[in-house]
Design an enzyme around this catalytic site. Sequence first.
Site, mmCIF file in Angstrom:
data_model
loop_
_atom_site.group_PDB
_atom_site.id
_atom_site.type_symbol
_atom_site.label_atom_id
_atom_site.label_comp_id
_atom_site.label_asym_id
_atom_site.label_seq_id
_atom_site.Cartn_x
_atom_site.Cartn_y
_atom_site.Cartn_z
ATOM 1 N N ASP A 79 -2.298 11.984 37.491
ATOM 2 C CA ASP A 79 -1.178 12.851 37.762
ATOM 3 C C ASP A 79 0.029 12.044 37.379
ATOM 4 O O ASP A 79 0.215 10.800 37.189
ATOM 5 C CB ASP A 79 -1.070 13.153 39.498
ATOM 6 N N LYS A 80 1.101 12.776 37.317
ATOM 7 C CA LYS A 80 2.521 12.055 36.935
ATOM 8 C C LYS A 80 3.865 12.629 37.749
ATOM 9 O O LYS A 80 3.492 13.872 38.422
ATOM 10 C CB LYS A 80 2.846 12.351 35.612
ATOM 11 N N HIS A 81 4.624 11.816 38.007
ATOM 12 C CA HIS A 81 5.829 12.226 39.075
ATOM 13 C C HIS A 81 7.002 11.636 38.100
ATOM 14 O O HIS A 81 7.007 10.569 37.834
ATOM 15 C CB HIS A 81 5.742 11.806 40.450
ATOM 16 N N SER A 82 7.983 12.767 38.241
ATOM 17 C CA SER A 82 9.545 12.364 37.554
ATOM 18 C C SER A 82 10.443 12.178 38.762
ATOM 19 O O SER A 82 10.342 13.156 39.797
ATOM 20 C CB SER A 82 9.607 13.370 36.592
ATOM 21 N N THR A 119 10.022 22.037 38.151
ATOM 22 C CA THR A 119 8.981 22.310 37.401
ATOM 23 C C THR A 119 8.407 23.626 37.481
ATOM 24 O O THR A 119 8.095 24.591 36.402
ATOM 25 C CB THR A 119 7.611 21.393 37.307
ATOM 26 N N ARG A 167 16.167 14.399 57.194
ATOM 27 C CA ARG A 167 16.892 13.532 56.351
ATOM 28 C C ARG A 167 18.023 14.272 55.840
ATOM 29 O O ARG A 167 19.389 13.433 55.688
ATOM 30 C CB ARG A 167 16.101 12.834 55.392
ATOM 31 N N SER A 182 8.367 9.811 50.942
ATOM 32 C CA SER A 182 8.453 11.263 50.603
ATOM 33 C C SER A 182 7.557 11.596 49.247
ATOM 34 O O SER A 182 6.752 12.428 49.388
ATOM 35 C CB SER A 182 9.737 11.636 50.846
ATOM 36 N N LYS A 186 3.098 13.132 49.037
ATOM 37 C CA LYS A 186 2.634 14.478 48.601
ATOM 38 C C LYS A 186 1.733 14.477 47.444
ATOM 39 O O LYS A 186 0.719 14.870 47.091
ATOM 40 C CB LYS A 186 3.717 15.354 47.996
ATOM 41 N N LYS A 187 2.000 13.297 46.433
ATOM 42 C CA LYS A 187 1.230 13.101 45.247
ATOM 43 C C LYS A 187 -0.114 12.595 45.847
ATOM 44 O O LYS A 187 -1.308 12.807 45.008
ATOM 45 C CB LYS A 187 2.096 11.977 44.443
#
Length: 435
Positions: A79-82, A119, A167, A182, A186-187
């Site tokens: 997986d990838k996250h930005s 996305t 928050r 946070s 999720k990831k």
Amino acid sequence: MDARSIIAKLRRSQVPNGEELRWFAQGLADGGVSDAQAGAFAMAVCMGGLGQQGRADLTIAMRDSGDVLSWDFDGPVVDKHSTGGVGDSVSLVLAPALAELGAYVPMISGRGLGHTGGTLDKLEAIPGVTTQIGQDRLMQILRDAGAAIVGATGQIAPADKRLYAIRDVTATVESLDLITASILSKKLAASPEALVLDVKVGSGAFMKTLQDARELAQALTETANAAGCRTSAVITDMNQPLAPALGNALEVAEVMMVLTQAHDAPLAEISAELGGVLLADAGMFETVDEGRDKITDVIRDGRAAERFGRMMAAVGGPLQFVENWSRYLPEASVILEVPAPESGYVSAIDGEALGLAVVALGGGRQVEDDVIDPAVGLSGIVRLGDKVDRGAPLAVVHAAREDAAREVAQTVLRAITIGPDAITSPTLVHERISP
């Protein structure tokens, strides 16, 4: 164990242990912790911090507050996250490229809020596409297409959903510990074997300085690896839009250009860099360079485009989308060029201002339930270092109304600085942080 004792411990600058944080996260998820207690917890963490171990414990606790997915595939799950930027549609290029090379990519993504695009919103600019699917259907799509970009169900990290809302109204969004928990809760709930983090820095990113971006990248990688997921980060430049278009349908168009024609665009370069890191971390190739070259190959020879078409068909998109993408994407009724007021060189771009301009056009959200117009945005945006002549277009505005187009044109003029001297365009990749 109760919320008051955990909050009191934080107030005394003591970090709760893993069991206490698990109890608190479960209370966030099932309502056992009140909004007032959640707010006090967030403020105490924001003021005192949790440290590396506490940050990892909170992340794992929030991950485990809901469903944690499991897989049974013949290749690695990655997986990838930005961290968010403008013109950043890397996921739409990278996911099919990774799948074409034998990885499985269950990419749980989000919607746009603030100046950055989401996305899921970009994908839903394609007619028929739905991104809210159940776990059984997700498993089938992954078996058939190798990759799926979908929204989180209500049972993925519910503690984070509750705490994030708190928050947002208690001025604690910027806590490094809470940001890390946070993002990763999720990831990590998607159970990837390897994860790459694209940490953006610059005028169009949340992190404006390299030092801030480096601190976030280190916190994220340390925490994810402590939680058992092989994770690296790449700090990439966001002093200008990654692609020359902002807005959902317009960014999908740029993705299709990269997948079918413009193989050397910055969007392709960043996708290859992130993919190379991820494939090496997953053990599919020995080096980052080898993985990067393989990603580049499947983009250039059209295999990633074909895979993207399969992904879109699996979630309701047109069967011939890759072959006829320009026919399917919605178009705005008003198109207005923004002429350069003088000749010179593009010396600065305020990416955040451009992103907010797209929101003002209706292409993003000011509150969570705003309805998005997928056709509006900006295209043809100049790049840093470009030489421009007076009257030449700095960008093109796509709008639903002429008055909105003219107003955003003024925003574009304020956001793009033209100077007398040529400058060197910034490097796309600043540094890599690996475990």
